[in-house]
Design an enzyme around this catalytic site. Sequence first.
Site, PDB file in Angstrom:
ATOM      1  CD  GLU A   1      50.926  27.265  59.570  1.00  0.00           C
ATOM      2  OE1 GLU A   1      51.535  27.297  60.646  1.00  0.00           O
ATOM      3  OE2 GLU A   1      50.214  28.223  59.175  1.00  0.00           O
TER       4      GLU A   1
ATOM      5  CG  ASP B   1      46.867  27.346  54.885  1.00  0.00           C
ATOM      6  OD1 ASP B   1      48.089  27.148  54.742  1.00  0.00           O
ATOM      7  OD2 ASP B   1      46.288  27.227  55.981  1.00  0.00           O
TER       8      ASP B   1
HETATM    9  N1  BES Z   1      53.985  31.491  60.175  1.00  0.00           N
HETATM   10  C1  BES Z   1      53.074  31.431  61.262  1.00  0.00           C
HETATM   11  C2  BES Z   1      53.720  31.089  62.578  1.00  0.00           C
HETATM   12  C3  BES Z   1      54.784  32.065  62.971  1.00  0.00           C
HETATM   13  C4  BES Z   1      54.424  33.337  63.359  1.00  0.00           C
HETATM   14  C5  BES Z   1      56.095  31.697  62.973  1.00  0.00           C
HETATM   15  C6  BES Z   1      55.406  34.239  63.717  1.00  0.00           C
HETATM   16  C7  BES Z   1      57.053  32.598  63.332  1.00  0.00           C
HETATM   17  C8  BES Z   1      56.711  33.875  63.673  1.00  0.00           C
HETATM   18  C9  BES Z   1      52.024  30.407  60.920  1.00  0.00           C
HETATM   19  O1  BES Z   1      51.478  30.569  59.641  1.00  0.00           O
HETATM   20  C10 BES Z   1      50.885  30.553  61.860  1.00  0.00           C
HETATM   21  O2  BES Z   1      50.257  31.566  61.868  1.00  0.00           O
HETATM   22  N2  BES Z   1      50.611  29.505  62.590  1.00  0.00           N
HETATM   23  C11 BES Z   1      49.475  29.412  63.417  1.00  0.00           C
HETATM   24  C12 BES Z   1      49.360  27.949  63.743  1.00  0.00           C
HETATM   25  C13 BES Z   1      48.100  27.508  64.386  1.00  0.00           C
HETATM   26  C14 BES Z   1      46.901  27.735  63.525  1.00  0.00           C
HETATM   27  C15 BES Z   1      48.213  26.037  64.709  1.00  0.00           C
HETATM   28  C16 BES Z   1      49.674  30.246  64.650  1.00  0.00           C
HETATM   29  O3  BES Z   1      50.800  30.365  65.158  1.00  0.00           O
HETATM   30  O4  BES Z   1      48.685  30.826  65.116  1.00  0.00           O
HETATM   31 MN    MN Z   2      52.906  30.890  58.268  1.00  0.00          MN
HETATM   32 MN    MN Z   3      50.128  32.324  59.791  1.00  0.00          MN
END
Ligand code: BES
Ligand code: MN
Ligand code: MN
Length: 475
Positions: A169, A104
């Site tokens: 995710e 997603d």
């Molecule tokens: N891949 C990201 C998280 C991330 C960002 C890891 C930068 C390492 C470096 C992930 O897809 C993301 O955006 N996660 C969300 C999770 C939330 C919706 C629970 C986030 O961090 O906002």
């Molecule tokens: Mn991500």
């Molecule tokens: Mn993300």
Amino acid sequence: MALLGHLDQIFRKIDENASHFVENLAEAVAIESISAWPHKRSELTRMVRWTAEKLRKLGAQVELKDLGEQTLPDGTRIPYPPILLGTLVVDPDYTTVLVYGHLDVQPARLEDGWDSPPFVLTEKNGALYGRGSSDDKGPVLGWIHAIQTYQSLGVPVPVNLKFVFEAMEESGSEGLRGALESEKEGFLKDADYVCVTDSRWLGPSRPCLTYGLRGVSYYHVEIECSVKDLHSGVYGGTVHEAMTDLVYLLNALVTKDGKILIPHIYDQVAPLSPEEADIYKAIHFDVDVYKRDVGCKELIYEEKEDILMHRWRFPSLSIHGIEGAFSEPGQKTVIPRKVVGKFSIRTVPNQRPESVEKHVTDYITRKYEEYGSPNKIRIHSTHATSWTENPYHPHYEAAARATKSVYGVEPDLTREGGTVPVTLMLQEVTNKNVLILPIGASDDAAHAQNEKINRRNYIEGTKLLAAYLHEMGKL
Ligand code: BES
Ligand code: MN
Ligand code: MN
């Protein structure tokens, strides 16, 4: 011609097939799998099926596991997309690596300020622009292409693989924990190592391995003042307005310098040991490059160590938006009937989501009582916990060797400020070492306008995954 080693052959083949790999990414980016938008649910399922088909072509067994229904903050129920569980057994005696990625993406609209249509992969100056190119469709395809390359050369894939690809995710991976727990003695049983490709480099050009992430507690604060929207000229002055109440509450959460005003919120934050403070000194991080990437005049902190610590090991609070607020151009003189304020706290070791939630709810409730508005207030929250791993482990050493064979440098050991809920779930359910292996660069603009992955990161990243599989085969 000199006889090439397996890995050299594989790297060469990946270069030869680069344009085919870019075409596949274009297909994946064209699927608008936005998990935040309920009306795009069918696109999520389409993306899961598209990926399942790719895995089947590699000879993997694929199961699409139903996760039941999601309850939206307003109470509506809609189906979750299935999660994809894939298994590729090469030899029962081989090590099994479980890989995770998500299918997603964040919302995107051309009007947000994109220079090219977000769902049309567009190449410009060595970068491939499109929503999900870096987060996280490019890295997911990296796995598929790495394995495909082994197979096309008749080189045996050196490990067995398990794939967990989900499509919720970006909306908190709700429903995933239960599904993974139910597979503890089934699908997940044979996994020896876990590798998550959903992170980015700390800077624009140097590879790293990630051993920690912050968690996130996300809050919806809903305030309702009337049965319908009201004309401010007719009713204004006689009504306790929901928006006024909400702005008051949102303003009480954090200072301009990022200090969170919620009592006790820092109580559980792990103390900083001298050993931990030392780790930050060695990391390659250029404050000026970071500042330029952000595009601001001044940051809250100027020192490298302070900046990294406040991204990785201290909590932060961000205010994201107000649902129901008037946000179009022009002037509309409305009193919105109901508004929902949205903010989140990035949580760190050793903060527990239950106590964070209690402190936040107690504070907002008390503030609102003191304020004395008669309006209805409702608080809704979701939580994902922070994660850290031991990076001084053979798994990380194998990944470091793989990095060196592709990029010629030792990767930095980094943490990150973002959240990938599954990381902690997989660590807890499998009890195995979990590595985050980043593919994209720090300036990929994940979640923002003009998200991209550099062609180099995409193609060398495919080599990195191939080299990682090669190194894991030796463990
Ligand atoms: N891949 C990201 C998280 C991330 C960002 C890891 C930068 C390492 C470096 C992930 O897809 C993301 O955006 N996660 C969300 C999770 C939330 C919706 C629970 C986030 O961090 O906002
Ligand atoms: Mn991500
Ligand atoms: Mn993300």
